[in-house]
Write an enzyme that holds these catalytic residues in place. Structure first.
Site, PDB file in Angstrom:
ATOM      1  N   ASP A   8       8.904   3.936  -8.868  1.00 41.19           N
ATOM      2  CA  ASP A   8       7.473   3.659  -8.890  1.00 41.19           C
ATOM      3  C   ASP A   8       6.872   3.837 -10.284  1.00 41.19           C
ATOM      4  O   ASP A   8       7.370   4.612 -11.101  1.00 41.19           O
ATOM      5  CB  ASP A   8       6.722   4.503  -7.861  1.00 41.19           C
ATOM      6  N   GLU A  61       7.769   9.166  -6.710  1.00 38.14           N
ATOM      7  CA  GLU A  61       7.745  10.306  -7.634  1.00 38.14           C
ATOM      8  C   GLU A  61       6.347  10.539  -8.179  1.00 38.14           C
ATOM      9  O   GLU A  61       5.937  11.673  -8.429  1.00 38.14           O
ATOM     10  CB  GLU A  61       8.730  10.066  -8.774  1.00 38.14           C
TER      11      GLU A  61
END
Length: 454
Positions: free
Chosen positions: A90, A160
Site C-alpha cells: 500500500d 501497513e
C-alpha cells in the site's frame, strides 16, 4: 545437500544473476500500480503473478479477498535458519484525499519514473523499490541453484499504512495493520527472523514506537447561537462556538505535545525514539449550513508511544489539556498499537553488518531519530515473537523528493542476496524458540531439559 554441491554454486554466482535493470524495471512496474491503502489488490496480484512466472509457488493470505497478502517460499534443504523478507503493497495517498493534500493527484504519489541517476515515486520509496530488490535477489538465488539450508520467504503485505475505523468510517476499507503482517504470520508465514525492507538509509533499525490515536471532543455549554445573536467579546475558551473553543484547546495541546516528546525521548542501544503527537484531522459544523455556531467540535490525535507505555496514561494527559483550558470535553482512545525493541535479533543484526561490509565501503549509516520514531511492520513481527529488523535504502527527502538513487536500489538487491545466503546457511539447532516472544524462556527451558536427557 553435499558440501561439494554447495561449493559448486558460490555467492558470486548468485550475485552475477542479479540484473540491475531488472531491479529497476520491476520497481517501476510496481510503482506505476496505484495502490493506496484499501486498494492494494492490483499490486498484490502483480506480485503474485510475477512470482508464479518466475517458478515460485506464491500463496495469498487474505482476511478480505480484495486486500490480500502474498508470500512465497524458497525451501531450504534443512538445518539452517529461516528468514522472511517483507515489504508493503500500500501507498500513502489516495487521489481523492482533497482534505489531506493540496494536490492529491500529484503524479509523485501515484506513479514512478527514472530521471537521471534516480528513480522517483512515493510508491517506489515506500515501499515497492526495496520489495523489487529482494524479489530479484530471491530469484537470483533460485536461478543460480544456490542450495540454502533454511527457508527463504518473500512477502508483500497490505495495510501497513494507517487507515483506522472511527465514527462513520467503518468496514474493510478502513482496516490496516490487522489484515497485513499479523494476519499473514498467524496463518502460517513464520520464520526465525524477519527483515522489513523499509527505508533506513542502509542503517539497522531495531526499535520503533507504538501509536495511540485519540478523538478529543469539545463542547459548549450554551445554546446554538444564530450568527446575528452571537455574543462578543469572550475569551476563546469561553466562546459559545465550539470551533473557537477547540482553537483554545489546540494552542494548549501544542505546548503539551512539545513537553510530551521531550520528557519521553528514549535513547538506547538500538536507536532513539522521539515520540511526537500531532493533530491531523478536525471536524465541526456543516459547510452547507454555516448560519449557527456549532456546539460540538472534535479533533483527532496521532500520538507515538514508547515500547511498553500505557496509552491510558496519555489519555489522562490529554484530559489534563482540557482541564487546564477550562473547556468541557471528552477524550476517546480509538487505536492502540504497541511498539517494540527487537529481542533475539543479534544473529540477524550481525549477518546484516557482515553482508553490508561486503557490499558497501562504509559501515551502516547512523539512523536519524525520525526513522526510529515511526511505526513499521517490524512491530507486528516482534509482537508475535519473530525478531525483526528494518534495513533498506531511504529516499533522499522522504517528505518531498521521494526518490532513490538507482545504485542504492540495485545495491539493495546485492546485499539482500548476501544476507539470505549467509543467514539461511548458518547451522540451526533443533527446537529454537521464537527469539522475540515474551515467553521464549519457557519453550527454551523445555528444550534444554530435553537435550539434557539425551
Amino acid at each position: 545437500m553435499a558440501n561439494d554441491e554447495r561449493r559448486a554454486t558460490s555467492t558470486e554466482d548468485v550475485l552475477t544473476k542479479i540484473d540491475p535493470q531488472e531491479v529497476i524495471d520491476l520497481a517501476l512496474a510496481l510503482g506505476n500500480i496505484d495502490s493506496p491503502t484499501g486498494s492494494e489488490g492490483p499490486a498484490g496480484q502483480f506480485v503474485f503473478d510475477w512470482l508464479a512466472k518466475n517458478s515460485f509457488a506464491p500463496k495469498k493470505y487474505a482476511m478480505i479477498p480484495e486486500r490480500f497478502n502474498v508470500a512465497a517460499t524458497l525451501p531450504g534443504t534443512g538445518g539452517g535458519y529461516s528468514l522472511i523478507f517483507n515489504a508493503h503493497l500500500d501507498t500513502t495517498l489516495r487521489s481523492d484525499a482533497e482534505w489531506s493534500a493540496r494536490d492529491p493527484k500529484d503524479p509523485l504519489y501515484h506513479s514512478a519514473w527514472v530521471e537521471g541517476d534516480s528513480i522517483y515515486g512515493d510508491g517506489v520509496v515506500n515501499d515497492k523499490g526495496p520489495m523489487a530488490a529482494f524479489l530479484v535477489a530471491a530469484k537470483a538465488i533460485r536461478d543460480a541453484g544456490y542450495p540454502l539450508k533454511g527457508d527463504l520467504i518473500v512477502s508483500a503485505v497490505a495495510g501497513e499504512i494507517s487507515r483506522e475505523p472511527i465514527d462513520e468510517w467503518q468496514g474493510p476499507m478502513y482496516l490496516s495493520k490487522d489484515l497485513g503482517v499479523r494476519f499473514m504470520v498467524t496463518h502460517g508465514v513464520v520464520a526465525d527472523f524477519a527483515l522489513v525492507a523499509e527505508g533506513t538509509g542502509f542503517g539497522i533499525v531495531g526499535i520503533e514506537p507504538g501509536k495511540a490515536h485519540f478523538k478529543v471532543t469539545v463542547y459548549t455549554d450554551g445554546p446554538r447561537y444564530y450568527t446575528p445573536y452571537l455574543p462578543r467579546p469572550t475569551e476563546m475558551a469561553d466562546s459559545p462556538n465550539a470551533i473557537v473553543r477547540a482553537a483554545a484547546v489546540l494552542a494548549e495541546f501544542e505546548k503539551w505535545a512539545l513537553d510530551y516528546q521531550t520528557r519521553n525521548t528514549y535513547r538506547g542501544e538500538n536507536g532513539t525514539i522521539v515520540p511526537k503527537a500531532s493533530v491531523n484531522a478536525i471536524r465541526s459544523g456543516y459547510p452547507f449550513n454555516v448560519t449557527s455556531a456549532p456546539q460540538i467540535a472534535a479533533f483527532y490525535v496521532d500520538t507515538r508511544i514508547l515500547p511498553g507505555a500505557n496509552p491510558m496514561d496519555v489519555r489522562e494527559e490529554l484530559r489534563g489539556v482540557l482541564r487546564r483550558v477550562g473547556v468541557p470535553g471528552e477524550v476517546e482512545l480509538y487505536v492502540y498499537r504497541p511498539g517494540f525493541e527487537a529481542k533475539g535479533a543479534e544473529r540477524l543484526i550481525d549477518t546484516i553488518k557482515r553482508c553490508h561490509a561486503a557490499t558497501f565501503p562504509t559501515p551502516p549509516a547512523i539512523v536519524a531519530d525520525a526513522v526510529t520514531s515511526m511505526w513499521r511492520d517490524t512491530n507486528a513481527f516482534n509482537e508475535v515473537g519473530i525478531p525483526a529488523i528494518s534495513y533498506a535504502p531511504r529516499a533522499q527527502s522522504h517528505a518531498a523528493t521521494k526518490s532513490f538513487k538507482l545504485k542504492d536500489l540495485t545495491d539493495a538487491a546485492l546485499v539482500y542476496a548476501r544476507i539470505a545466503m549467509d543467514l539461511c546457511d548458518q547451522d540451526r539447532p533443533a527446537n529454537v524458540p521464537l527469539g522475540a516472544h515474551i515467553n521464549r524462556n519457557i519453550a527454551g527451558s523445555v528444550s534444554e531439559a530435553r537435550s539434557g536427557r539425551r
